[in-house]
Design an enzyme around this catalytic site. Structure first.
Site, short mmCIF file in Angstrom:
data_model
loop_
_atom_site.label_atom_id
_atom_site.label_comp_id
_atom_site.label_asym_id
_atom_site.label_seq_id
_atom_site.Cartn_x
_atom_site.Cartn_y
_atom_site.Cartn_z
N ASP A 95 37.60 43.56 32.12
CA ASP A 95 36.56 43.59 33.14
C ASP A 95 36.55 44.90 33.93
O ASP A 95 35.66 45.13 34.75
CB ASP A 95 36.83 42.46 34.15
CG ASP A 95 35.66 41.51 34.25
OD1 ASP A 95 34.62 41.78 33.65
OD2 ASP A 95 35.81 40.50 34.95
N LYS A 111 29.96 34.27 26.76
CA LYS A 111 30.94 35.29 26.39
C LYS A 111 31.69 34.84 25.13
O LYS A 111 31.93 35.63 24.22
CB LYS A 111 31.92 35.53 27.55
CG LYS A 111 31.28 36.27 28.72
CD LYS A 111 32.16 36.32 29.97
CE LYS A 111 31.41 37.04 31.09
NZ LYS A 111 32.11 37.03 32.39
N GLN A 138 37.26 34.85 35.40
CA GLN A 138 35.86 34.66 35.78
C GLN A 138 35.75 34.46 37.29
O GLN A 138 36.46 33.64 37.88
CB GLN A 138 35.28 33.45 35.03
CG GLN A 138 33.79 33.24 35.23
CD GLN A 138 32.92 34.35 34.63
OE1 GLN A 138 33.30 35.01 33.66
NE2 GLN A 138 31.75 34.57 35.21
N1 GUN Z 1 31.12 36.59 37.54
C1 GUN Z 1 29.84 37.03 37.37
N2 GUN Z 1 29.84 38.14 36.62
C2 GUN Z 1 31.13 38.41 36.31
C3 GUN Z 1 31.76 39.44 35.54
O1 GUN Z 1 31.15 40.36 35.01
N3 GUN Z 1 33.10 39.36 35.47
C4 GUN Z 1 33.80 38.38 36.08
N4 GUN Z 1 35.12 38.40 35.97
N5 GUN Z 1 33.26 37.43 36.79
C5 GUN Z 1 31.92 37.44 36.90
#
Ligand code: GUN
Length: 295
Positions: free
Chosen positions: A123, A56, A100
């Site tokens: 998100d 990311k 996350q």
């Molecule tokens: N863990 C795995 N995929 C994601 C995601 O798209 N967002 C978040 N916050 N955690 C994740």
């Protein structure tokens, strides 16, 4: 994007979206007076999460988004994280905040998601943004299901009146996925661990989305010939020689020849999730402090 094969190429589309976002950021920056900013908060040392967070942040750099990521030790408390989120909510350089997942078990993820300012909810998991999705209102959308929708749209997959089956009912993917497919006028069924005779359901699906986190769960006999198969799973498995590789929730080798279109793993939905995260961040940035998402 013209389909060169029956693969839904999320990697190529993600790269194209990132180029478009970079151009948008370059155009907006003079009037905004600063670049966009995204804060990814990671707690603990889950290796899969660390890899996602690195991805990311690299993608942010490509698009011109500043990363305000912070990595906290596993024992960080709920109170400390809440205070960090409150500070980021007030920080004028930060347009998006993401926690996350998964978090270490002593932390309450749902409670933390409530603390993120809804207009910085990159998100799309804040209850207000999920509520907007339920009501069909404009708002920040959850990245993975939004990435699935963008990929299907780009490949001109027709959804109106089609039967869509979503395997999985998580807040991160299954539930918002079903709502987005419904918004696109598909007839949607959610199947989960308690569903009886799952194969009968999946065999009727024109669009099958697998998001259950079980490697190779969807076998060829579960798939309708000509179906569009979307594999959201990213599972790390070891082969007999002990070598690790990533596989999806779909038995790709067997299902590939039966599906009309199918996402690979890796290179399918994973890169689309990142693209949508950047999209959400740039969208919040472009709204400035006026963001209300009710237009
Ligand atoms: N863990 C795995 N995929 C994601 C995601 O798209 N967002 C978040 N916050 N955690 C994740």
């Amino acid at each position: 994007m013209p389909p060169s094969s029956h693969l839904l190429d999320g990697k190529a589309l993600s790269q194209k979206i990132q180029l478009e976002l970079k151009a948008q950021v370059d155009a907006l920056q003079p009037q905004m007076g600063r670049p966009p900013g995204l804060a990814v908060l990671m707690v603990g040392d889950n290796p899969a999460s660390a890899a996602y967070v690195r991805n990311k942040e690299r993608a942010c750099a490509r698009v011109g988004i500043n990363s305000y990521g912070q990595h906290f030790p596993a024992e960080t408390s709920q109170v400390e994280l809440t205070a960090v989120i409150h500070r980021l909510n007030q920080d004028p350089n930060v347009d998006g905040i993401l926690v996350q997942l998964p978090l270490p078990p002593h932390l309450d993820a749902e409670a933390l998601l409530y603390e993120i300012a809804p207009d910085k909810d990159a998100d799309g998991l804040h209850p207000l943004n999920l509520g907007r999705l339920v009501r069909g209102e404009t708002g920040l959308r959850s990245c993975t299901p939004a990435g699935v929708m963008r990929l299907l749209e780009t490949y001109d997959v027709s959804l109106v009146g089609k039967r869509a089956v979503v395997l999985g009912r998580s807040i991160l993917v299954g539930k918002p996925m079903a709502l987005m497919l419904l918004e696109a006028n598909a007839t949607v069924t959610i199947a989960h661990s308690k569903t009886e005779e799952i194969a009968k359901l999946t065999q009727s699906a024109d669009i099958l989305v697998a998001a259950i986190g079980r490697p190779g769960y969807v076998t060829a006999d579960m798939v309708k010939p000509g179906a569009v198969v979307v594999d959201v799973g990213i599972n790390r498995v070891e082969d007999s020689a002990g070598k690790a590789r990533l596989v999806g929730d779909v038995d790709f080798a067997k299902v590939e020849s039966k599906a009309s279109l199918i996402t690979p793993v890796p290179g399918g939905i994973g890169p689309m999730t990142v693209a949508m995260l950047l999209y959400n961040t740039v969208w919040s940035y472009s709204q400035g402090s006026k963001a209300s998402y009710n237009s």
